[in-house]
Design an enzyme around this catalytic site. Structure first.
Site, PDB file in Angstrom:
ATOM      1  N   ASP A  59      59.704  53.806  17.150  1.00  0.00           N
ATOM      2  CA  ASP A  59      58.842  54.979  17.281  1.00  0.00           C
ATOM      3  C   ASP A  59      59.442  56.062  18.161  1.00  0.00           C
ATOM      4  OD1 ASP A  59      56.883  54.062  15.594  1.00  0.00           O
ATOM      5  OD2 ASP A  59      55.710  53.114  17.169  1.00  0.00           O
ATOM      6  N   ASN A  81      49.124  55.298  12.424  1.00  0.00           N
ATOM      7  CA  ASN A  81      47.900  54.509  12.552  1.00  0.00           C
ATOM      8  C   ASN A  81      47.650  54.018  13.966  1.00  0.00           C
ATOM      9  OD1 ASN A  81      50.306  52.932  11.733  1.00  0.00           O
ATOM     10  ND2 ASN A  81      48.983  51.172  12.148  1.00  0.00           N
ATOM     11  N   TYR A  82      48.704  53.884  14.782  1.00  0.00           N
ATOM     12  CA  TYR A  82      48.550  53.304  16.115  1.00  0.00           C
ATOM     13  C   TYR A  82      48.448  54.384  17.186  1.00  0.00           C
ATOM     14  CZ  TYR A  82      48.906  48.238  15.603  1.00  0.00           C
ATOM     15  OH  TYR A  82      48.630  46.925  15.339  1.00  0.00           O
ATOM     16  N   TYR A  94      49.036  54.678  21.442  1.00  0.00           N
ATOM     17  CA  TYR A  94      49.636  53.990  22.584  1.00  0.00           C
ATOM     18  C   TYR A  94      49.403  54.800  23.856  1.00  0.00           C
ATOM     19  CZ  TYR A  94      52.371  51.341  19.127  1.00  0.00           C
ATOM     20  OH  TYR A  94      52.764  50.547  18.075  1.00  0.00           O
TER      21      TYR A  94
END
Length: 642
Positions: A305, A388-389, A391
């Site tokens: 990422d 979708n995530y 953090y």
């Protein structure tokens, strides 16, 4: 709640500093210099622009008023050819200091642009094979949402040197619908970003489209808000205890600077306590999310990422949803957009204090002592959403000298069709699967424990064998193994031995003659679970060990190498440690892998409660005694009387 809105670099009465992030004016100047050198055209985009930090010797020798050569590192991409370029630009001297063209076949590609992602759905609509796959499933083309993802490297000869992404898709029934709940599984498209076309469609199997809606507030998930939780208010009637001077923060005995770039996100610099250095630079330098589904359409799912997507550009503006309580200071962050112009991300970084329960306490039977002190911590953090995530990365500083990093993972799991109990996913809703995966992070800790002469020891708890020294079998002691070369310092955690790593300064001692140090406490969760010969194990080699130690080199910034996107592997830490340099009593960098192994639960759907991962650095003999003896007792008014 108070807020401060600061564009970097901030100068609230302070002089300029070599570690101030680039200002909007400096970003504009860097763009102008690149243009004046003939490096821009209609097809060239800015991938990355950030401060090129001076060597630490320059920073440490700096005094206010000294001249500073302000430099920017710039990555460019020519979308017409796929050629990437890596530049260093001196804003001060108004010139290009260095220029390197990236060899994609050897080094991989520069990160993926948002503009490249935005074009994907149009390419799919021009591909007859893709449209046929959607028609076979009875899906309306306009309601298909493409999710382009980094391709990795898997020995496909027709992809060498080419700028490739792979595309999975989800279905959106209406504007309010959450597409992640409706994966169109069994089909994947390969897209050449330079040629701007779909090169291949693999239609492995037709699987039922999960139909249940996924919004947290839609049926069948919608429930009335509970009414039995009373308000909790956090107040600091006299204001916050920290002070802000530019990008320098002071709190209790702590002092540090902070920075930000779109690859690493929040960075900490020159972290010291009571005037003594501990860490010169701390960052999360890479993360990888390897998936466990070996199916023909998903085997390649392994996302870096940071190195592939530059996740810091997706930092949340906390104007849109504050996740902290209390007396808060926010900082804006200035980055460059893909045209090379400055862009301000409002309220990107959050700074505040938190109560943290009991710091120390004792009630004594002999002298009547009954004392308790409350702990608090300083928190500096940011949150981002990438696909979708979501953090969050939270750095904590404590009154007892502890440093902690906590990564928070939440958001929506990346869904698939559920293929049954013998597959590689959990059923989350009827027919909806969530593949098994890991979230593995690499912390880069440029240590400076009371100076630059540092050593690392691995410390295990070991039982003493039965014998004359241990006749009753109860004895155990710490076993210390000194790591003297880079080849010896590739280590794994072992919770059964309470393994920690001590970073000490052999030239400094406390009042008891013990070498001053800090201990790295790992959580000891699994490292990378992929096979050692797999593509992802080669490309994310940093994640195969919990600890690496290297001799300081300012060029060695990233654990998976400078260019991660379609890099074939063995870049970064494997190449660094191949030099096998002396790390015994040297200026060293400690790299720590930590993270989550996620077997999703139904409770993680439709929105995942936060899961946590991280590590601590705790002082060991750094102080002569408990450094938190000076914390005052809480006012009696804070205690309830029955």
């Amino acid at each position: 709640m108070s807020t401060a809105f600061l564009e970097t670099p901030t100068t609230t009465g302070s002089s300029e500093h070599p570690l101030n992030p680039l200002s909007a004016e400096e970003i504009r100047a860097a763009r102008r210099i690149v243009d004046e050198n003939g490096l821009l055209s209609d097809s060239v985009r800015f991938v990355f622009v950030a401060l090129e930090e001076p060597h630490k010797s320059v920073v440490q020798a700096y005094a206010p008023g000294d001249p500073i050569d302000r430099q920017a590192r710039v990555l460019l991409l020519d979308r017409a050819t796929g050629q990437g370029s890596d530049l260093v630009v001196s804003v001060t001297q108004q010139k290009v200091v260095s220029l390197e063209h990236v060899d994609a076949a050897v080094d991989g590609h520069v990160p993926i642009l948002d503009q490249e992602f935005e074009d994907i759905e149009a390419f799919l609509l021009d591909c007859p094979e893709w449209l046929a796959a959607m028609d076979k499933r009875g899906l309306t083309h306009a309601d298909v949402r493409a999710v382009p993802l980094s391709a990795g490297v898997f020995g496909h000869e027709d992809e060498v040197g080419k700028r490739i992404v792979r595309v999975l898709a989800f279905y959106q029934y209406d504007a309010a619908d959450l597409p992640w709940a409706h994966p169109i599984d069994g089909v994947v498209a390969y897209v050449d970003l330079t040629e701007r076309r779909v090169t291949k469609v693999i239609d492995e199997i037709e699987l039922p489209l999960p139909a249940e809606r996924g919004q947290w507030d839609a049926e069948p998930h919608a429930v009335p808000p509970r009414t039995d939780l009373k308000p909790i208010e956090i107040i600091q009637p006299e204001g916050a205890s920290f002070t802000v001077d530019g990008n320098q923060i002071s709190w209790a005995d702590w002092k540090f600077r902070f920075g930000f770039d779109v690859r690493e996100g929040l960075t900490l610099h020159q972290l010291s306590i009571a005037g003594r250095p501990v860490v010169y630079r701390a960052s999360i330098a890479e993360m990888v999310v390897p998936y466990a589904d070996p199916s023909p359409v998903r085997y390649w799912q392994n996302y870096f990422d940071q190195g592939e997507y530059l996740f810091g550009r997706y930092t949340n503006s906390l104007e849109l949803g504050c996740d902290c309580l209390g007396e808060i200071t926010y900082f804006d962050v200035t980055i460059a957009d893909e045209d090379g112009n400055p862009k301000v991300m409002k309220n990107a970084i959050c700074l505040h204090e938190e109560d943290y329960g009991v710091l120390w306490k004792h009630t004594d039977m002999f002298n009547g002592m009954a004392e308790v002190r409350r702990s608090r911590r300083l928190v500096i953090s940011f949150f981002l959403t990438i696909g979708n995530y979501d953090y969050g990365f939270y750095w904590y500083l404590y009154l007892d000298g502890t440093i902690q990093l906590e990564a928070k993972a939440t958001g929506i799991v990346f869904a698939s069709a559920y293929r049954g109990p013998d597959g590689f996913s959990t059923e989350m809703a009827p027919g909806l699967g969530a593949p098994f995966h890991q979230h593995l992070f690499s912390a880069r800790l440029d240590m400076e424990v009371d100076g630059q002469c540092n050593v690392v020891e691995e410390v295990d708890a070991v039982a003493v064998p039965m014998g004359p020294e241990n006749p009753w079998g109860n004895a155990f002691r710490p076993q210390r193994t000194r790591l003297t070369r880079e080849s010896e310092a590739m280590r794994t955690a072992d919770n059964l031995k309470a393994r920690v790593w001590h970073i000490t300064n052999p030239e400094k001692t406390n009042r008891l003659g013990q070498h001053v140090g800090y201990a790295l406490h790992p959580e000891g969760q699994p490292a990378l679970l992929a096979h050692p010969t797999s593509s992802i194990a080669q490309r994310a080699a940093f994640a195969t060990k919990h600890l690496w130690v290297t001799k300081y080199d300012p060029a060695e910034r990233y654990p998976a190498g400078r260019f991660v996107n379609q890099n074939p592997g063995n870049a970064g830490l494997p190449a660094y440690v191949a030099q096998d340099r002396d790390i015994d009593g040297q200026d060293i960098v400690v790299w720590h892998t930590f993270g989550l192994t996620h077997f999703p639960r139904p409770e993680d759907w439709p929105v995942m409660p936060v899961d946590y991962a991280g590590f601590k650095l705790k002082p060991v003999s750094f102080f002569d005694r408990n450094p938190a003896l000076n914390v005052p007792a809480a006012p009696k008014s804070h205690c309830c009387e029955s």
